[in-house]
Enzyme design. Structure first.
Site, PDB file in Angstrom:
ATOM      1  N   HIS A  50       0.850  -1.193   0.000  1.00 50.46           N
ATOM      2  CA  HIS A  50       0.000   0.000   0.000  1.00 50.46           C
ATOM      3  C   HIS A  50       0.885   1.243   0.000  1.00 50.46           C
ATOM      4  O   HIS A  50       2.097   1.149   0.228  1.00 50.46           O
ATOM      5  CB  HIS A  50      -0.940   0.000   1.217  1.00 50.46           C
ATOM      6  CG  HIS A  50      -0.250  -0.128   2.531  1.00 50.46           C
ATOM      7  ND1 HIS A  50       0.426   0.898   3.117  1.00 50.46           N
ATOM      8  CD2 HIS A  50      -0.110  -1.186   3.360  1.00 50.46           C
ATOM      9  CE1 HIS A  50       0.941   0.485   4.255  1.00 50.46           C
ATOM     10  NE2 HIS A  50       0.644  -0.783   4.427  1.00 50.46           N
TER      11      HIS A  50
HETATM   12  P1  TYD Z   1      -1.072  -2.758   7.763  1.00 50.22           P
HETATM   13  O1  TYD Z   1      -0.508  -1.391   7.840  1.00 50.22           O
HETATM   14  O2  TYD Z   1      -2.009  -3.045   6.635  1.00 50.22           O
HETATM   15  O3  TYD Z   1       0.109  -3.819   7.768  1.00 50.22           O
HETATM   16  P2  TYD Z   1       0.960  -4.340   6.535  1.00 50.22           P
HETATM   17  O4  TYD Z   1       1.322  -3.147   5.730  1.00 50.22           O
HETATM   18  O5  TYD Z   1       2.168  -4.996   7.127  1.00 50.22           O
HETATM   19  O6  TYD Z   1       0.160  -5.307   5.775  1.00 50.22           O
HETATM   20  O7  TYD Z   1      -1.781  -3.085   9.161  1.00 50.22           O
HETATM   21  C1  TYD Z   1      -2.250  -4.376   9.462  1.00 50.22           C
HETATM   22  C2  TYD Z   1      -3.276  -4.273  10.574  1.00 50.22           C
HETATM   23  O8  TYD Z   1      -2.679  -3.746  11.749  1.00 50.22           O
HETATM   24  C3  TYD Z   1      -4.451  -3.375  10.251  1.00 50.22           C
HETATM   25  O9  TYD Z   1      -5.621  -4.022  10.697  1.00 50.22           O
HETATM   26  C4  TYD Z   1      -4.241  -2.125  11.064  1.00 50.22           C
HETATM   27  C5  TYD Z   1      -3.378  -2.576  12.205  1.00 50.22           C
HETATM   28  N1  TYD Z   1      -2.393  -1.556  12.596  1.00 50.22           N
HETATM   29  C6  TYD Z   1      -2.593  -0.839  13.751  1.00 50.22           C
HETATM   30  O10 TYD Z   1      -3.600  -1.025  14.478  1.00 50.22           O
HETATM   31  N2  TYD Z   1      -1.664   0.096  14.115  1.00 50.22           N
HETATM   32  C7  TYD Z   1      -0.554   0.327  13.360  1.00 50.22           C
HETATM   33  O11 TYD Z   1       0.281   1.204  13.745  1.00 50.22           O
HETATM   34  C8  TYD Z   1      -0.352  -0.408  12.152  1.00 50.22           C
HETATM   35  C9  TYD Z   1       0.844  -0.173  11.294  1.00 50.22           C
HETATM   36  C10 TYD Z   1      -1.303  -1.349  11.823  1.00 50.22           C
END
Ligand code: TYD
Length: 134
Positions: A50
């Protein structure tokens, strides 16, 4: 304009071991507002995938290794991160993908903003549209 780049952190080495440090506004180039880490990653998993509108981050392989792909929509950069004293700075308006996690890899992320779903660009199409307006 800030660019995607590899940063080498300052370290203090002595016979007891190494100590690396990252100070906000100095090594990090932004005020640090959040730290999170990704661990226990099953083999073959992909993280990221993303873009972010405003968020700035530093990505560090604090243990083990992984590959990082990052683009601002024009320039593409690829890194194999495997040293805890190196990190990649990602400025705002960057798309990122993290793959090829080694067993036991820990990805430490230092971020300029608290978690905000509104800052995410979920698809590459959405990311391209956003950067085209810049
Ligand atoms: P995401 O940023 O999509 O992770 P990745 O890029 O590694 O796939 O986040 C995954 C999940 O974690 C999403 O449900 C949101 C949660 N999250 C938080 O609650 N706080 C945070 O600081 C981050 C980065 C993610």
């Amino acid at each position: 304009m800030k660019r995607i780049r590899l940063i080498k952190f300052r370290i203090v080495k002595d016979r007891r071991g190494n100590l690396a440090f990252i100070e906000g506004m100095k090594d990090a180039r932004f005020q640090i507002r959040r730290i999170y880490y990704i661990y226990d990653v099953p083999g073959g998993s992909k993280r990221g995938g993303h873009g972010h509108k405003k968020l700035e981050q530093i990505i560090i392989a604090i243990n083990g290794s992984f590959d990082l792909y990052a683009t601002d929509g024009k320039q593409e950069k690829r890194f194999h991160l495997f040293k805890p004293d190196h990190g990649v700075f990602l400025p705002k308006n960057t798309w990122r993908e993290i793959t090829n996690f080694s067993s036991g890899a820990v990805c430490l992320v230092i971020a300029s903003q608290r978690y905000n779903i509104k800052d995410y660009l979920h698809t590459y199409t959405e990311f391209k549209k956003w950067t085209a307006r810049k």
